[in-house]
Design a protein around this motif. Structure first.
Motif, PDB file in Angstrom:
ATOM      1  N   ASN A  66      38.526  41.643  49.451  1.00 52.35           N
ATOM      2  CA  ASN A  66      38.499  41.521  47.995  1.00 52.35           C
ATOM      3  C   ASN A  66      37.089  41.213  47.500  1.00 52.35           C
ATOM      4  OD1 ASN A  66      40.011  41.647  45.633  1.00 52.35           O
ATOM      5  ND2 ASN A  66      39.982  39.413  45.459  1.00 52.35           N
ATOM      6  N   GLU A  67      36.290  40.510  48.328  1.00 53.70           N
ATOM      7  CA  GLU A  67      34.923  40.186  47.969  1.00 53.70           C
ATOM      8  C   GLU A  67      34.045  41.426  48.044  1.00 53.70           C
ATOM      9  OE1 GLU A  67      33.653  36.563  47.477  1.00 53.70           O
ATOM     10  OE2 GLU A  67      35.736  36.815  46.848  1.00 53.70           O
ATOM     11  N   SER A  68      34.349  42.297  49.024  1.00 49.57           N
ATOM     12  CA  SER A  68      33.432  43.416  49.265  1.00 49.57           C
ATOM     13  C   SER A  68      33.861  44.708  48.576  1.00 49.57           C
ATOM     14  CB  SER A  68      33.266  43.650  50.776  1.00 49.57           C
ATOM     15  OG  SER A  68      34.512  43.860  51.365  1.00 49.57           O
ATOM     16  N   ILE A  69      35.148  44.848  48.323  1.00 47.46           N
ATOM     17  CA  ILE A  69      35.590  46.079  47.645  1.00 47.46           C
ATOM     18  C   ILE A  69      36.002  45.755  46.229  1.00 47.46           C
ATOM     19  CG2 ILE A  69      37.317  47.926  47.622  1.00 47.46           C
ATOM     20  CD1 ILE A  69      37.490  47.731  50.609  1.00 47.46           C
ATOM     21  N   ARG A  70      35.540  46.570  45.315  1.00 45.72           N
ATOM     22  CA  ARG A  70      35.897  46.358  43.931  1.00 45.72           C
ATOM     23  C   ARG A  70      37.152  47.153  43.583  1.00 45.72           C
ATOM     24  NH1 ARG A  70      32.930  43.454  40.573  1.00 45.72           N
ATOM     25  NH2 ARG A  70      30.990  42.909  41.595  1.00 45.72           N
ATOM     26  N   THR A  71      38.184  46.459  43.179  1.00 47.50           N
ATOM     27  CA  THR A  71      39.359  47.146  42.657  1.00 47.50           C
ATOM     28  C   THR A  71      39.544  46.636  41.233  1.00 47.50           C
ATOM     29  OG1 THR A  71      40.720  45.434  43.644  1.00 47.50           O
ATOM     30  CG2 THR A  71      40.550  47.492  44.866  1.00 47.50           C
ATOM     31  N   PRO A  72      40.212  47.413  40.387  1.00 53.66           N
ATOM     32  CA  PRO A  72      40.388  46.973  39.007  1.00 53.66           C
ATOM     33  C   PRO A  72      40.987  45.566  38.935  1.00 53.66           C
ATOM     34  CG  PRO A  72      41.303  49.163  39.319  1.00 53.66           C
ATOM     35  CD  PRO A  72      40.873  48.674  40.664  1.00 53.66           C
ATOM     36  N   VAL A  73      40.410  44.732  38.106  1.00 56.56           N
ATOM     37  CA  VAL A  73      40.928  43.372  37.955  1.00 56.56           C
ATOM     38  C   VAL A  73      41.798  43.306  36.711  1.00 56.56           C
ATOM     39  CG1 VAL A  73      40.316  40.963  37.541  1.00 56.56           C
ATOM     40  CG2 VAL A  73      38.959  42.359  39.107  1.00 56.56           C
ATOM     41  N   ILE A  74      42.960  42.739  36.895  1.00 58.77           N
ATOM     42  CA  ILE A  74      43.843  42.600  35.739  1.00 58.77           C
ATOM     43  C   ILE A  74      43.692  41.193  35.192  1.00 58.77           C
ATOM     44  CG2 ILE A  74      46.224  42.743  34.920  1.00 58.77           C
ATOM     45  CD1 ILE A  74      46.683  44.580  37.435  1.00 58.77           C
ATOM     46  N   GLN A  75      43.200  41.116  33.948  1.00 63.29           N
ATOM     47  CA  GLN A  75      42.991  39.815  33.313  1.00 63.29           C
ATOM     48  C   GLN A  75      44.167  39.476  32.417  1.00 63.29           C
ATOM     49  OE1 GLN A  75      40.497  37.645  33.486  1.00 63.29           O
ATOM     50  NE2 GLN A  75      38.658  38.724  34.220  1.00 63.29           N
ATOM     51  N   PHE A  76      44.695  38.303  32.602  1.00 63.99           N
ATOM     52  CA  PHE A  76      45.746  37.860  31.691  1.00 63.99           C
ATOM     53  C   PHE A  76      45.117  36.806  30.790  1.00 63.99           C
ATOM     54  CE2 PHE A  76      47.774  39.216  35.553  1.00 63.99           C
ATOM     55  CZ  PHE A  76      48.854  39.974  35.126  1.00 63.99           C
ATOM     56  N   GLY A  77      45.196  36.995  29.480  1.00 64.91           N
ATOM     57  CA  GLY A  77      44.670  35.978  28.565  1.00 64.91           C
ATOM     58  C   GLY A  77      45.606  34.782  28.580  1.00 64.91           C
ATOM     59  N   GLU A  78      45.404  33.884  27.653  1.00 70.19           N
ATOM     60  CA  GLU A  78      46.234  32.681  27.622  1.00 70.19           C
ATOM     61  C   GLU A  78      47.694  33.032  27.398  1.00 70.19           C
ATOM     62  OE1 GLU A  78      46.102  28.462  25.288  1.00 70.19           O
ATOM     63  OE2 GLU A  78      44.231  29.590  25.539  1.00 70.19           O
ATOM     64  N   THR A  79      47.936  33.896  26.394  1.00 72.88           N
ATOM     65  CA  THR A  79      49.313  34.299  26.112  1.00 72.88           C
ATOM     66  C   THR A  79      49.880  35.048  27.307  1.00 72.88           C
ATOM     67  OG1 THR A  79      48.182  35.046  24.123  1.00 72.88           O
ATOM     68  CG2 THR A  79      50.601  34.983  24.071  1.00 72.88           C
ATOM     69  N   GLY A  80      49.082  35.981  27.846  1.00 74.79           N
ATOM     70  CA  GLY A  80      49.521  36.767  29.008  1.00 74.79           C
ATOM     71  C   GLY A  80      49.917  35.872  30.162  1.00 74.79           C
ATOM     72  N   SER A  81      49.060  34.889  30.455  1.00 77.21           N
ATOM     73  CA  SER A  81      49.332  33.964  31.555  1.00 77.21           C
ATOM     74  C   SER A  81      50.639  33.213  31.330  1.00 77.21           C
ATOM     75  CB  SER A  81      48.194  32.967  31.708  1.00 77.21           C
ATOM     76  OG  SER A  81      46.997  33.655  31.975  1.00 77.21           O
ATOM     77  N   MET A  82      50.811  32.774  30.053  1.00 79.48           N
ATOM     78  CA  MET A  82      52.038  32.030  29.735  1.00 79.48           C
ATOM     79  C   MET A  82      53.278  32.898  29.927  1.00 79.48           C
ATOM     80  SD  MET A  82      51.727  28.959  29.144  1.00 79.48           S
ATOM     81  CE  MET A  82      50.211  28.268  29.738  1.00 79.48           C
ATOM     82  N   ILE A  83      53.142  34.170  29.504  1.00 75.52           N
ATOM     83  CA  ILE A  83      54.282  35.082  29.646  1.00 75.52           C
ATOM     84  C   ILE A  83      54.611  35.298  31.133  1.00 75.52           C
ATOM     85  CG2 ILE A  83      55.048  37.470  29.285  1.00 75.52           C
ATOM     86  CD1 ILE A  83      53.502  37.434  26.641  1.00 75.52           C
ATOM     87  N   VAL A  84      53.567  35.544  31.929  1.00 78.83           N
ATOM     88  CA  VAL A  84      53.791  35.741  33.365  1.00 78.83           C
ATOM     89  C   VAL A  84      54.456  34.504  33.971  1.00 78.83           C
ATOM     90  CG1 VAL A  84      52.688  36.063  35.613  1.00 78.83           C
ATOM     91  CG2 VAL A  84      51.912  37.401  33.665  1.00 78.83           C
ATOM     92  N   ALA A  85      53.921  33.321  33.593  1.00 77.24           N
ATOM     93  CA  ALA A  85      54.481  32.077  34.124  1.00 77.24           C
ATOM     94  C   ALA A  85      55.945  31.925  33.704  1.00 77.24           C
ATOM     95  CB  ALA A  85      53.668  30.878  33.633  1.00 77.24           C
ATOM     96  N   ALA A  86      56.235  32.267  32.435  1.00 72.56           N
ATOM     97  CA  ALA A  86      57.604  32.126  31.939  1.00 72.56           C
ATOM     98  C   ALA A  86      58.549  33.072  32.681  1.00 72.56           C
ATOM     99  CB  ALA A  86      57.645  32.401  30.438  1.00 72.56           C
ATOM    100  N   ILE A  87      58.078  34.328  32.878  1.00 73.49           N
ATOM    101  CA  ILE A  87      58.913  35.302  33.596  1.00 73.49           C
ATOM    102  C   ILE A  87      59.176  34.813  35.029  1.00 73.49           C
ATOM    103  CG2 ILE A  87      58.975  37.644  34.561  1.00 73.49           C
ATOM    104  CD1 ILE A  87      57.437  38.572  32.086  1.00 73.49           C
TER     105      ILE A  87
END
Lengths: 110, 250
Positions: B162-183
């Protein structure tokens, strides 16, 4: 051929016949088989056979408390099991007659 | 009076149970055949018969013949895999949410999934293999230890990759993080209700909460780390002990 191999199909019929006489549990069944002269088989072989017979609805089972140790599973014959037993009897008679005929002939030719 | 089985017979029954379990058989059916054989062995031993007279020369062959007559219980299998996978995931997700917003690279997501599946698969294979062969305790431990090391190795490998190969990073904002946590929370609750066990909730809580709460204190980092792992693993140990005691009483 080893006795075990020869025994395989026959054991099924004998088990049905013993269960028909009287409701029995596993250990009792092996003792009965031994008392009839079957000594060479491992006693545990009856359980996979009983499991299959139960799946095929030839036998049913009920658990009963025993005075010593764990509960015992008693087997009894179903209607379908009785039919299967009758079929076995006919097949056995047929087989026995044929085998005897072959064997006695062999003796004569000698 | 209850007759005490010989150790050899007890060991065989335990091995049979594990073998059938890791072959994915229904637990009620396993209980039934194990109880039936136990009752047979008790009586056989009282009559002085050796266990070989009952199960033949090869316990492995015997276990196989029994297993062949039993249907595979895919539902239970699925249940355990789900618990393991969700346990691993919810733990990571909750810990990361408590530490800040979520962001995972594609490689991390896929890697987590793959490693969990490989680990689950290997564990079942290992249990089946161990229970059908007569290994000494040391050999058994070595096998399980090696199996345990595999995901660890894979995770370390994934970390470096993961350090050496770049793959698309999925960023979850605050709301996104909360939704993921809730799910995730909903899934954890749903699985716990469905499987009728609180083990997932207990372990995830014990693994994430102490660390988070301690991070709010003024204790130095080292003390926090030590304290949180003591509480986590001590807590899990106590939980498993209590629940096994409760199961015994049933």
């Amino acid at each position: 051929m080893s006795t075990t191999q020869m025994l395989k199909g026959i054991l099924d019929g004998c088990i049905l016949a013993i269960i028909k006489n009287k409701e029995v549990y596993g250990y009792e069944l092996t003792e009965k088989l031994e008392s009839y002269g079957f000594h060479s088989f491992s006693e545990g072989t009856i359980y996979p056979l009983l499991m299959r017979m139960q799946k095929e609805e030839l036998v049913t089972s009920t658990l009963k408390k025993s005075t010593a140790g764990p509960r015992r599973k008693y087997y009894s014959l179903t209607k379908k099991g009785e039919e299967e037993l009758n079929k076995f009897k006919l097949q056995w008679d047929h087989l026995q007659t044929n085998v005897n005929r072959v064997l006695s002939n062999e003796v004569e030719e000698n | 009076m209850q007759y005490e089985l010989s150790n050899k017979s007890k060991r065989f029954l335990e091995d049979l149970r594990v073998y059938l379990f890791s072959s994915g058989k229904k637990s009620e059916e396993i209980d039934e055949i194990v109880e039936e054989l136990e009752s047979h062995l008790v009586e056989a031993e009282q009559h002085g018969k050796p266990i070989e007279k009952i199960i033949g020369k090869s316990p492995k062959d015997y276990m196989e013949t029994v297993a062949d007559e039993m249907a595979i219980d895919f539902r239970t299998w699925f249940k355990y895999i789900l618990i393991i996978i969700f346990g691993a995931f919810s733990f990571t997700i909750f810990r990361d949410v408590l530490a800040g917003n979520l962001s995972y690279s594609l490689l991390e997501i896929v890697g987590h999934l793959a490693i969990t599946l490989i680990f689950t698969f290997l564990t079942f294979i290992a249990f089946k293999y161990i229970s059908s062969n007569n290994f000494s305790n040391t050999v058994q431990l070595v096998i399980l230890y090696l199996i345990g090391m595999i995901p660890l190795g894979l995770f370390i490998g994934m970390y470096f990759l993961n350090e050496s190969i770049r793959t698309p990073v999925i960023q979850f904002g605050e709301t996104g993080s909360m939704i993921v946590a809730a799910i995730t929370l909903l899934f954890v609750l749903a699985i716990s209700i469905w499987t009728k066990t609180g083990i997932l909730i207990a372990i995830v809580t014990l693994l994430t909460l102490p660390e988070y709460l301690l991070s709010k204190t003024t204790l130095n980092l080292e003390t926090q780390l030590i304290l949180s792992s003591v509480i986590s693993f001590g807590g899990i140990g106590i939980y498993l002990f209590i629940s096994s005691q409760l199961n015994k009483d049933k």
